[in-house]
Write a protein that holds these residues in place. Structure first.
Motif, mmCIF file in Angstrom:
data_model
loop_
_atom_site.group_PDB
_atom_site.id
_atom_site.type_symbol
_atom_site.label_atom_id
_atom_site.label_comp_id
_atom_site.label_asym_id
_atom_site.label_seq_id
_atom_site.Cartn_x
_atom_site.Cartn_y
_atom_site.Cartn_z
ATOM 1 N N UNK A 147 -6.962 4.491 -9.244
ATOM 2 C CA UNK A 147 -7.768 5.626 -9.649
ATOM 3 C C UNK A 147 -7.033 6.917 -9.287
ATOM 4 N N UNK A 148 -7.175 7.917 -10.139
ATOM 5 C CA UNK A 148 -6.482 9.189 -9.915
ATOM 6 C C UNK A 148 -6.942 9.821 -8.614
ATOM 7 N N UNK A 149 -6.006 10.001 -7.679
ATOM 8 C CA UNK A 149 -6.287 10.544 -6.357
ATOM 9 C C UNK A 149 -5.994 9.565 -5.248
ATOM 10 N N UNK A 150 -5.827 8.283 -5.569
ATOM 11 C CA UNK A 150 -5.565 7.275 -4.538
ATOM 12 C C UNK A 150 -4.105 7.297 -4.091
ATOM 13 N N UNK A 151 -3.788 6.474 -3.118
ATOM 14 C CA UNK A 151 -2.436 6.454 -2.565
ATOM 15 C C UNK A 151 -1.988 5.018 -2.327
ATOM 16 N N UNK A 152 -0.711 4.863 -2.032
ATOM 17 C CA UNK A 152 -0.154 3.569 -1.653
ATOM 18 C C UNK A 152 0.519 3.706 -0.302
ATOM 19 N N UNK A 153 0.558 2.607 0.418
ATOM 20 C CA UNK A 153 1.292 2.545 1.674
ATOM 21 C C UNK A 153 2.627 1.878 1.408
ATOM 22 N N UNK A 187 8.891 1.058 8.876
ATOM 23 C CA UNK A 187 7.964 2.119 9.258
ATOM 24 C C UNK A 187 7.064 2.411 8.062
ATOM 25 N N UNK A 188 5.755 2.302 8.265
ATOM 26 C CA UNK A 188 4.807 2.506 7.179
ATOM 27 C C UNK A 188 4.431 3.978 7.044
ATOM 28 N N UNK A 189 4.397 4.441 5.806
ATOM 29 C CA UNK A 189 3.873 5.762 5.484
ATOM 30 C C UNK A 189 3.069 5.650 4.201
ATOM 31 N N UNK A 190 2.090 6.523 4.047
ATOM 32 C CA UNK A 190 1.272 6.529 2.847
ATOM 33 C C UNK A 190 1.513 7.799 2.058
ATOM 34 N N UNK A 191 1.582 7.650 0.754
ATOM 35 C CA UNK A 191 1.803 8.784 -0.126
ATOM 36 C C UNK A 191 0.874 8.688 -1.321
ATOM 37 N N UNK A 192 0.302 9.830 -1.680
ATOM 38 C CA UNK A 192 -0.577 9.878 -2.834
ATOM 39 C C UNK A 192 0.211 9.586 -4.103
ATOM 40 N N UNK A 193 -0.443 8.918 -5.022
ATOM 41 C CA UNK A 193 0.136 8.688 -6.339
ATOM 42 C C UNK A 193 -0.009 9.966 -7.157
ATOM 43 N N UNK A 194 1.087 10.457 -7.687
ATOM 44 C CA UNK A 194 1.045 11.701 -8.465
ATOM 45 C C UNK A 194 1.004 11.442 -9.961
ATOM 46 N N UNK A 195 1.211 10.201 -10.382
ATOM 47 C CA UNK A 195 1.185 9.859 -11.801
ATOM 48 C C UNK A 195 -0.235 9.545 -12.240
ATOM 49 N N UNK A 196 -0.398 9.296 -13.537
ATOM 50 C CA UNK A 196 -1.709 8.991 -14.087
ATOM 51 C C UNK A 196 -1.902 7.490 -14.212
ATOM 52 N N UNK A 197 -3.088 6.975 -13.871
ATOM 53 C CA UNK A 197 -3.342 5.544 -14.031
ATOM 54 C C UNK A 197 -3.444 5.110 -15.490
ATOM 55 N N UNK A 198 -3.471 6.079 -16.402
ATOM 56 C CA UNK A 198 -3.502 5.723 -17.815
ATOM 57 C C UNK A 198 -2.123 5.304 -18.319
ATOM 58 N N UNK A 199 -1.109 5.453 -17.474
ATOM 59 C CA UNK A 199 0.239 4.952 -17.779
ATOM 60 C C UNK A 199 0.671 4.061 -16.617
ATOM 61 N N UNK A 200 0.088 2.876 -16.511
ATOM 62 C CA UNK A 200 0.181 2.080 -15.278
ATOM 63 C C UNK A 200 1.440 1.228 -15.138
ATOM 64 N N UNK A 201 2.299 1.205 -16.131
ATOM 65 C CA UNK A 201 3.458 0.303 -16.048
ATOM 66 C C UNK A 201 4.535 0.855 -15.138
ATOM 67 N N UNK A 202 4.513 2.161 -14.925
ATOM 68 C CA UNK A 202 5.273 2.775 -13.841
ATOM 69 C C UNK A 202 4.315 3.676 -13.074
ATOM 70 N N UNK A 203 4.653 3.990 -11.852
ATOM 71 C CA UNK A 203 3.823 4.877 -11.043
ATOM 72 C C UNK A 203 4.729 5.706 -10.155
ATOM 73 N N UNK A 228 -10.790 9.049 -2.263
ATOM 74 C CA UNK A 228 -10.626 10.379 -2.854
ATOM 75 C C UNK A 228 -10.088 10.186 -4.266
ATOM 76 N N UNK A 229 -10.972 10.156 -5.234
ATOM 77 C CA UNK A 229 -10.521 9.928 -6.615
ATOM 78 C C UNK A 229 -11.583 10.371 -7.600
ATOM 79 N N UNK A 230 -11.185 10.548 -8.844
ATOM 80 C CA UNK A 230 -12.118 10.881 -9.904
ATOM 81 C C UNK A 230 -13.075 9.715 -10.149
ATOM 82 N N UNK A 231 -14.275 10.014 -10.647
ATOM 83 C CA UNK A 231 -15.211 8.930 -10.954
ATOM 84 C C UNK A 231 -14.748 8.149 -12.177
ATOM 85 N N UNK A 232 -15.256 6.919 -12.305
ATOM 86 C CA UNK A 232 -14.908 6.102 -13.462
ATOM 87 C C UNK A 232 -15.547 6.627 -14.740
#
Length: 471
Positions: free
Chosen positions: A78-84, A97-113, A148-152
């Protein structure tokens, strides 16, 4: 030809009402959806390997890293989420060493992120990422995670998006997502930066605002002096500035991301302009109650269908959540009638094989010297409860009730355990249990291999037995 183009009136497109994410109807369908549609639904976080396929320098010291999953599956989020991400900053043979970063791409183009990382010259991870992650680099990831993300689905879709500095990354994902979807929306973006040339994604934001009448973008330089030719706003966030860019802010859903001080200020100002608490969403790691309840509902839904779709999402369907940013290293000391409770800590000592004799070693003369374990019976004991937690590095026993989360009891007793979200999401409080059993209800802050290695998250764990903990 150019004159003809400029003189031609361009009509507004006809749109359906509101916004709806592509997967929303799949999630609510009573019929069995097609496999491809199911795979694109953001059902639950997964552990997976991802390969970097592109790096894109951004303004403001950011670098965007574009990835694709090695198993060929899309990353549904979902737009606004992040990955570790697990970064081998100390070498491939060392613990990552683990770090988390927000996804800046759009989930409507999910084949890359994409994740966008700001370089911190004094940091451990971000300089390594900028210098070492290149096309072809493969990293272990866990996600997506975050409430922290947009609603469905949103029939009104009226948003005020506030960003400061690197906080633009999840906001950019939201803007890209809204721009890619049909439907009525009214979006105002207010982006604070430190210098005129330091606004990441400014060219793309300008393009989106120029071609999508649903999106308006405003920039502010904070309290810096305005350079010659600057046409944006200046000054820190104020109620007057909010009124200027969004006089109807009290009728919008507000999403804000940035430094803690900025978010604290935004919270107070939004209340002044009439925005209700239930309409404010911020990337505070503790989250507000409504956001956490929403997140827990998503997890419950994911649990119901995870088994059903596991084979379709291949081997990457581990139902574990993310590990968020670095621990702040904070703890809250406890107090009694005489003042602060202090835990001095006990050093670990190495057994001298010659002095201890053969009975001190299991394997004879070829066995390596063992590390002596402090005797927990000699520790001071604090607290009340039916169970005992022995913290071996700190040198203290803490009595605890079986219903109480371990982290709170430990911090009050003076045990130094770094903690950030305190909701089982960020993973910053991981410790190792040397013995005993816990019940852990995490939200993705720990990987399966870490649990197998004896680690647990005390923030979301309760003790089932007496325990010995390496902290």
């Amino acid at each position: 030809m150019i004159e003809l183009l400029t003189e031609t009136a361009i009509q507004e497109p006809q749109r359906i009402r509101g916004l709806e994410m592509p997967w929303n109807r799949v999630m609510g369908s009573t019929e069995a959806p097609a496999r491809a549609a199911r795979a694109l639904g953001p059902w639950h976080p997964q552990e997976f390997m991802a390969e970097c396929v592109e790096t894109v320098p951004e303004a403001g010291g950011l670098m965007t890293f574009v990835f694709r999953r090695c198993d060929g599956a899309p990353l549904a989020f979902r737009a606004g989420q992040y990955v570790n991400v697990a970064f081998p900053v100390n070498g491939e043979d060392k613990e990552p060493v683990d770090r988390s970063y927000s996804l800046s791409s759009s989930p409507t183009e999910p084949w890359t992120f994409s994740i966008s990382v700001k370089r911190d010259g004094g940091g451990l991870v971000s300089p390594w990422v900028h210098e070492n992650v290149k096309p072809g680099t493969v990293l272990e990831m866990l996600g997506p995670v975050g409430a922290f993300h947009l609603p469905d689905a949103d029939r009104r879709a009226r948003y005020l998006l506030l960003a400061a500095g690197a906080g633009i990354t999840p906001i950019m994902s939201m803007v890209r997502t809204i721009h890619s979807l049909p439907g009525h929306a009214d979006v105002v973006v207010l982006y604070h930066g430190a210098e005129a040339g330091g606004f990441a994604f400014h060219q793309e934001l300008a393009y989106i605002a120029s071609v999508d009448s649903r999106v308006k973008v405003f920039y502010s330089l904070g309290d810096r002096s305005k350079p010659e030719g600057w046409e944006g706003l200046s000054g820190r966030l104020t109620a007057a500035m909010l009124d200027e860019v969004a006089p109807d802010a009290n009728g919008r859903q507000v999403y804000a991301c940035g430094p803690e001080g900025y978010l604290n200020t935004a919270t107070e100002l939004l209340k002044k302009v009439g925005v209700d608490d239930t309409s404010i969403y911020m990337e505070f790691f503790t989250g507000d109650r409504q956001t956490l309840l929403e997140y827990q509902a998503e997890l419950a839904h994911a649990a119901d269908i995870a088994e059903e779709i596991a084979e379709e999402i291949a081997d990457s369907a581990e139902d574990y959540f993310e590990s968020q940013p670095t621990a702040f290293g904070l703890y809250e000391p406890g107090y009694d009638a005489e003042g602060t409770l202090k835990a001095g800590g006990l050093p670990l000592e190495t057994v001298d094989a010659d002095a201890a004799g053969p009975e001190a070693l299991d394997g004879g003369s070829d066995t390596e010297p063992e590390t002596a374990t402090p005797d927990a019976s000699s520790f001071d004991t604090v607290g009340t409860g039916s169970l005992t937690l022995s913290f071996m590095r700190t040198g203290i026993n803490v009595r605890i009730d079986p219903t109480e989360h371990i982290l709170g009891a430990a911090q009050r007793a003076g045990v130094r355990i770094g903690a950030n979200c305190k909701e089982g999401m960020c993973g910053s409080c991981k410790v190792v249990k040397l013995s005993g059993e816990v019940e852990m209800n995490h939200q993705g802050g720990i990987r399966a291999r870490e649990i197998d290695a004896g680690k647990f998250l005390p923030c979301c764990s309760t003790a089932r037995t007496d325990m010995v903990i390496d902290a």
